[in-house]
Design a protein around this motif. Structure first.
Motif, mmCIF file in Angstrom:
data_model
loop_
_atom_site.group_PDB
_atom_site.id
_atom_site.type_symbol
_atom_site.label_atom_id
_atom_site.label_comp_id
_atom_site.label_asym_id
_atom_site.label_seq_id
_atom_site.Cartn_x
_atom_site.Cartn_y
_atom_site.Cartn_z
ATOM 1 N N UNK A 450 33.871 -2.426 30.149
ATOM 2 C CA UNK A 450 33.700 -3.803 30.609
ATOM 3 C C UNK A 450 32.230 -4.080 30.897
ATOM 4 N N UNK A 451 31.556 -3.118 31.517
ATOM 5 C CA UNK A 451 30.124 -3.285 31.800
ATOM 6 C C UNK A 451 29.327 -3.447 30.508
ATOM 7 N N UNK A 452 29.656 -2.646 29.506
ATOM 8 C CA UNK A 452 28.969 -2.756 28.215
ATOM 9 C C UNK A 452 29.193 -4.131 27.596
ATOM 10 N N UNK A 453 30.436 -4.612 27.642
ATOM 11 C CA UNK A 453 30.735 -5.909 27.043
ATOM 12 C C UNK A 453 30.008 -7.027 27.766
ATOM 13 N N UNK A 454 29.958 -6.953 29.088
ATOM 14 C CA UNK A 454 29.246 -7.984 29.855
ATOM 15 C C UNK A 454 27.748 -7.950 29.545
ATOM 16 N N UNK A 455 27.211 -6.755 29.414
ATOM 17 C CA UNK A 455 25.793 -6.634 29.060
ATOM 18 C C UNK A 455 25.552 -7.212 27.668
ATOM 19 N N UNK A 456 26.477 -6.956 26.754
ATOM 20 C CA UNK A 456 26.362 -7.479 25.396
ATOM 21 C C UNK A 456 26.382 -9.006 25.402
ATOM 22 N N UNK A 457 27.280 -9.587 26.198
ATOM 23 C CA UNK A 457 27.365 -11.040 26.258
ATOM 24 C C UNK A 457 26.086 -11.660 26.806
ATOM 25 N N UNK A 458 25.460 -10.963 27.738
ATOM 26 C CA UNK A 458 24.257 -11.502 28.382
ATOM 27 C C UNK A 458 22.999 -11.298 27.538
ATOM 28 N N UNK A 459 23.049 -10.367 26.597
ATOM 29 C CA UNK A 459 21.841 -10.058 25.834
ATOM 30 C C UNK A 459 21.957 -10.435 24.356
ATOM 31 N N UNK A 614 27.183 -22.471 20.406
ATOM 32 C CA UNK A 614 27.205 -23.584 21.354
ATOM 33 C C UNK A 614 28.463 -23.523 22.220
ATOM 34 N N UNK A 615 29.317 -22.506 21.975
ATOM 35 C CA UNK A 615 30.471 -22.223 22.817
ATOM 36 C C UNK A 615 30.390 -20.775 23.264
ATOM 37 N N UNK A 616 31.358 -20.342 24.079
ATOM 38 C CA UNK A 616 31.320 -18.971 24.577
ATOM 39 C C UNK A 616 31.547 -17.996 23.432
ATOM 40 N N UNK A 617 31.231 -16.741 23.693
ATOM 41 C CA UNK A 617 31.383 -15.715 22.674
ATOM 42 C C UNK A 617 32.832 -15.284 22.496
ATOM 43 N N UNK A 618 33.734 -15.961 23.172
ATOM 44 C CA UNK A 618 35.155 -15.744 22.894
ATOM 45 C C UNK A 618 35.582 -16.473 21.617
ATOM 46 N N UNK A 679 28.291 -18.592 34.096
ATOM 47 C CA UNK A 679 29.555 -19.024 34.701
ATOM 48 C C UNK A 679 30.738 -18.813 33.762
ATOM 49 N N UNK A 680 30.495 -18.856 32.455
ATOM 50 C CA UNK A 680 31.581 -18.662 31.500
ATOM 51 C C UNK A 680 32.213 -17.288 31.641
ATOM 52 N N UNK A 681 31.405 -16.312 32.060
ATOM 53 C CA UNK A 681 31.888 -14.936 32.132
ATOM 54 C C UNK A 681 32.012 -14.460 33.577
ATOM 55 N N UNK A 682 32.021 -15.423 34.492
ATOM 56 C CA UNK A 682 32.072 -15.079 35.910
ATOM 57 C C UNK A 682 33.326 -14.274 36.250
ATOM 58 N N UNK A 683 34.475 -14.700 35.732
ATOM 59 C CA UNK A 683 35.717 -13.983 36.010
ATOM 60 C C UNK A 683 35.677 -12.575 35.431
ATOM 61 N N UNK A 684 35.094 -12.422 34.257
ATOM 62 C CA UNK A 684 35.001 -11.093 33.654
ATOM 63 C C UNK A 684 34.105 -10.183 34.483
ATOM 64 N N UNK A 685 33.011 -10.724 35.001
ATOM 65 C CA UNK A 685 32.117 -9.930 35.845
ATOM 66 C C UNK A 685 32.845 -9.511 37.121
ATOM 67 N N UNK A 686 33.634 -10.425 37.687
ATOM 68 C CA UNK A 686 34.403 -10.078 38.882
ATOM 69 C C UNK A 686 35.365 -8.936 38.606
ATOM 70 N N UNK A 687 36.065 -9.046 37.485
ATOM 71 C CA UNK A 687 37.026 -8.001 37.139
ATOM 72 C C UNK A 687 36.318 -6.670 36.917
ATOM 73 N N UNK A 763 42.445 -3.452 23.332
ATOM 74 C CA UNK A 763 43.254 -4.668 23.465
ATOM 75 C C UNK A 763 42.513 -5.716 24.289
ATOM 76 N N UNK A 764 41.832 -5.288 25.348
ATOM 77 C CA UNK A 764 41.070 -6.237 26.173
ATOM 78 C C UNK A 764 39.943 -6.874 25.374
ATOM 79 N N UNK A 765 39.276 -6.090 24.568
ATOM 80 C CA UNK A 765 38.160 -6.612 23.778
ATOM 81 C C UNK A 765 38.610 -7.601 22.712
ATOM 82 N N UNK A 766 39.884 -7.573 22.352
ATOM 83 C CA UNK A 766 40.389 -8.515 21.360
ATOM 84 C C UNK A 766 40.273 -9.967 21.811
ATOM 85 N N UNK A 767 40.078 -10.204 23.115
ATOM 86 C CA UNK A 767 39.918 -11.566 23.623
ATOM 87 C C UNK A 767 38.586 -12.181 23.196
ATOM 88 N N UNK A 768 37.660 -11.359 22.743
ATOM 89 C CA UNK A 768 36.320 -11.836 22.407
ATOM 90 C C UNK A 768 36.129 -11.853 20.888
#
Length: 813
Positions: A450-459, A614-618, A679-687, A763-768
């Motif tokens: 999850x940390x790797x994915x969040x870092x990927x989304x931010x970079x 122009x939308x989230x990486x999901x 903010x788009x990934x705020x819930x993911x960061x919390x999790x 399976x979790x990564x399939x959301x993105x």
């Protein structure tokens, strides 16, 4: 007898302070983690259940299929579907319809105190259906007359400085007449999908031409969010059938789309609202409830396993006690009761400490998780019963095995001070250790992914540069009409590098319009594309590359019929040499299905821009049309300012000053675009942080259990260690001998946890739509951390045993 058991239990706990403290610490930490996650899960499951009639309230969901076969689900419907449902459908007891009219300027007398918030109009029946807490006013009559407003406590404080605003006058700039505050309600709960700042009575629209037209003939729009409250014994299936029949009987003959309506139960909106437009941003994936529930039970299970290991390890010091009790007549059940009482005492103390710990943790956790979780004397009896029940079951689970394990031993063996543990006992301990570390490793690997994915989304490269982009809202007609003056003023500020005006921005938190588009004259079926209006400085401000053609010309009136398209649009429309081709945009959707424009927008493709997110990486990059700022689809709504990092606050003050020269009463609203993307990934960061903290706690508790098992093993092999030392064994050799068996168990745990973690996280990564690949080194890193932690834990006891005097362990008793 109970008093005697209690006294003996206290003496044993005091006599064995180290074990008591370790057990207490493990149970407290595990129970506190379990309770915290449990409160979070319960809050999620209680979404929208604060209403007495929640199980009878349904939100109408429209499924619209266009003639081309495009399907859109929208949590909205037409005026007459709501208005006629109560009179024409016997199952419907009451209804509420709401609609939002964009953001409005709301103030009392001084425009400088204005706030800009979405303006919701609502039926008078709002208070009959929903049971939100009313602080002032009558829930039944507050919205029954024109020009009535109901505010939340927070909105009243922002406008008036106090929530005691009943009867006061307020101005909403979309209406000419002042309005009267007829009610104040408590701020909407965090676990409600509804969260509006204020409600204007629907009756305020009476007499307006467009509204009277809706009353007369609207059966096809999706302007209104509609809730139906069914009668107590009514069937939602029957009500749904009648609802669709009502619509079918009243659709106009020239309506070509297909409509079907479903009823979504109010408590189901939170978990079943994904993919339905208009639901809001409080929709959650139900799988996370199961994931967090498992994490909570994992923590509790690891704490219980830790207690079992420590208790069996301590059993060696209680052999004579158990032997004497058996000799003087104590039966197995009396001994088991003695040990269970000790367990219950420790668990009770751990439960009290865990609740105390939660009082310090909850305020921080609530801020972090955007919740209002509480556990105090005012909490529901059901919640306290669940806490007590969890504590009792924890004590029973943790204490049962040690109690019956110790009580079954024979006196002749006990007085020899030697355990004869069968293969079952040894295997049981190994299974417990493997289970502990497998669960801990599973959570460690999950948190790393999850940390790797969040870092990927931010970079990840978004295709444009979002750093130091300040988005400034346009909230008044004066600002919109004077945008050129304001833009020129912004550009004169030394720290400002570029300025652009747009209708929407990448990472938009509002609705981006979707248009139907087709190549003019080719006769192909239309495709859908997202639509943004922008000026000539859009590309330079956002640093989006122009691949071919030209940009808009500054100040060119002719470019009002020009568009830029991205690479994905080029592929979707399947055109070669697009520059110079004409496209036609016949319809637009701001929410729900496409609506025909008064006249089709014929536009010339003047250039192709590189794809950017122009939308989230999901979501994958979709077709995008960038039209000139003065297009007929949507007017400008934002300034975007690219600025340097020098003295940001001073720059903001200068920007506000420029804005106020055009509109002195304008409330300056701005935010940095990268903050919005976060903010788009705020819930993911919390999790991610919750799972990481849980993994750390699990590893700590597991190490306590391993420490207990190491202590047990050292006690069992005391004479063997003494003999080996006498025969010349080195300290390192003895440490290795004692450690290798434990490390084997940890390796087995990793072999079990790794494939499970890969399956779950894949399976979790399939959301993105854009995601990392799970690398092999994640599992290696988790393994190294687990093995190193286990070795350090075990080596403490191993080194202590290796350095001990062999004479002590070999002397005759």
């Amino acid at each position: 007898m109970f008093k005697n058991n209690l006294i003996v239990s206290l003496r044993n706990l005091v006599r064995n302070r180290l074990y008591a403290i370790l057990n207490l610490a493990g149970l407290t930490v595990g129970f506190a983690g379990f309770l915290l996650i449990g409160l979070y899960v319960i809050d999620e499951l209680q979404f929208d259940r604060m209403h007495a009639k929640a199980d009878r309230i349904y939100r109408v969901v429209e499924e619209r299929t266009s003639p081309e076969g495009r399907e859109v689900k929208t949590a909205a419907s037409s005026y007459n579907l709501a208005a006629r449902s109560k009179s024409d459908i016997a199952e419907v007891e009451e209804f509420v319809k709401m609609t939002v009219f964009g953001r409005a300027n709301v103030y009392e007398k001084d425009i400088k105190t204005a706030i800009y918030e979405p303006m919701w109009l609502c039926d008078a029946s709002f208070g009959k259906v929903f049971d939100f807490k009313w602080l002032q006013g009558d829930a039944i009559t507050a919205l029954d007359k024109p020009n009535n407003v109901v505010m939340t406590r927070a909105t009243a404080r922002r406008v008036y400085g106090t929530e005691y605003a009943l009867g006061k006058t307020v101005i909403v700039d979309q209406f000419e007449d002042p309005m009267t505050v007829t009610g104040i309600i408590e701020d909407f709960p965090k676990n409600s999908h509804l969260d509006v700042p204020y409600l204007v009575s629907m009756a305020t629209l009476d007499g307006r031409r467009f509204y009277e037209g809706l009353k007369a003939s609207d059966w096809t729009s999706n302007y209104f969010t509609t809730y139906l409250m069914l009668r107590p014994d009514a069937s939602p299936v029957v009500a749904t059938e009648k609802l669709n029949s009502l619509i079918g009987e009243n659709l106009p003959d020239d309506f070509t789309a297909t409509l079907h309506f479903n009823l979504l139960a109010l408590p189901d909106i939170h978990f079943q609202g994904a993919g339905i437009e208009g639901i809001g941003d409080r929709v959650a994936n139900p799988s996370y409830v199961w994931i967090f529930s498992l994490v909570g039970f994992f923590l509790l299970a690891i704490a219980c396993i830790n207690y079992i290991n420590l208790s069996t390890a301590r059993a060696a010091s209680r052999t004579k006690e158990v032997g004497v009790r058996k000799v003087v007549g104590a039966d197995r059940w009396q001994l088991a009761r003695q040990f269970l009482i000790e367990t219950y005492m420790l668990t009770l103390a751990a439960g009290v400490l865990a609740v105390a710990v939660l009082q310090f943790i909850l305020p921080v956790f609530n801020t972090f998780a955007d919740k209002t979780l509480t556990l105090n004397v005012n909490s529901s009896p059901t919640l306290w019963a669940a806490v007590a029940g969890s504590a009792l079951m924890t004590a029973l689970f943790a204490g049962m095995y040690p109690a019956f394990y110790l009580s079954r031993m024979k006196p002749v063996v006990l007085f020899r001070n030697v355990f004869i543990g069968g293969r079952w006992e040894v295997s049981m301990r190994k299974v417990l250790v493997v289970t502990q570390f497998a669960l801990s490793a599973l959570m460690m690997i999950a948190s790393a992914v999850v940390w790797q994915q969040m870092k990927y989304l931010n970079t990840k490269d978004l295709g444009f540069d979002r750093d130091q982009l300040l988005v400034v809202d346009i909230n008044s007609g004066d600002v919109r009409r004077g945008y050129e003056t304001i833009k020129n003023g912004f550009s004169q500020i030394p720290s400002v590098q570029h300025v652009s005006v747009t209708s929407r921005v990448p990472g938009e938190w509002k609705v981006i319009p979707r248009v139907a588009v087709q190549i003019e004259g080719r006769g192909d079926a239309s495709s859908l594309a997202w639509f943004i209006g922008a000026d000539a400085d859009f590309l330079s401000t956002y640093q989006v590359p122009l691949l071919e053609g030209r940009n808009f010309l500054e100040g060119s009136i002719a470019d009002s019929a020009s568009v830029l398209i991205n690479e994905t649009t080029l592929h979707v429309l399947n055109i070669q040499d697009p520059v110079g081709k004409w496209i036609e945009i016949p319809s637009v959707a701001y929410i729900g299905d496409q609506e025909q424009m008064e006249a089709p927008f014929h536009a010339l493709i003047i250039g192709v821009i590189k794809d950017f997110h122009f939308q989230t990486l999901r979501e994958k990059i979709a077709p995008l049309i960038v039209a000139a700022w003065n297009n007929p689809v949507q007017s400008i709504d934002y300034f975007t300012v690219r600025m340097t990092t020098d003295n940001v606050q001073n720059t903001l003050a200068q920007l506000e000053g420029v804005m106020h020269k055009t509109d002195p009463g304008h409330l300056f609203e701005s935010h940095f675009l990268d903050d919005q993307w976060a903010l788009f990934y705020e819930e993911d960061v919390r999790r991610e942080k919750i799972v990481t903290a849980s993994a750390l706690i699990a590893m700590i508790i597991a190490c306590l259990g391993l420490f207990g098992l190491a202590t047990f093993t050292v006690d069992q092999k005391a004479k063997e260690i003494g003999v080996r030392k006498v025969l010349g064994a080195s300290t390192a050799g003895i440490v290795g001998l004692l450690s290798k068996d434990f490390l084997k168990l940890v390796v087995v745990a990793l072999l079990i946890a790794s494939p499970l973690a890969w399956i779950f996280m894949h399976k979790w990564l399939d959301d993105f739509a854009y995601r990392i690949d799970i690398e092999w080194w994640v599992f290696v890193l988790a393994g190294v951390v687990a093995v190193a932690t286990a070795f350090l834990t075990v080596s403490f006891q191993s080194i202590k045993a290796a350095l001990s005097n062999p004479v002590i362990s070999l002397r005759s008793e």
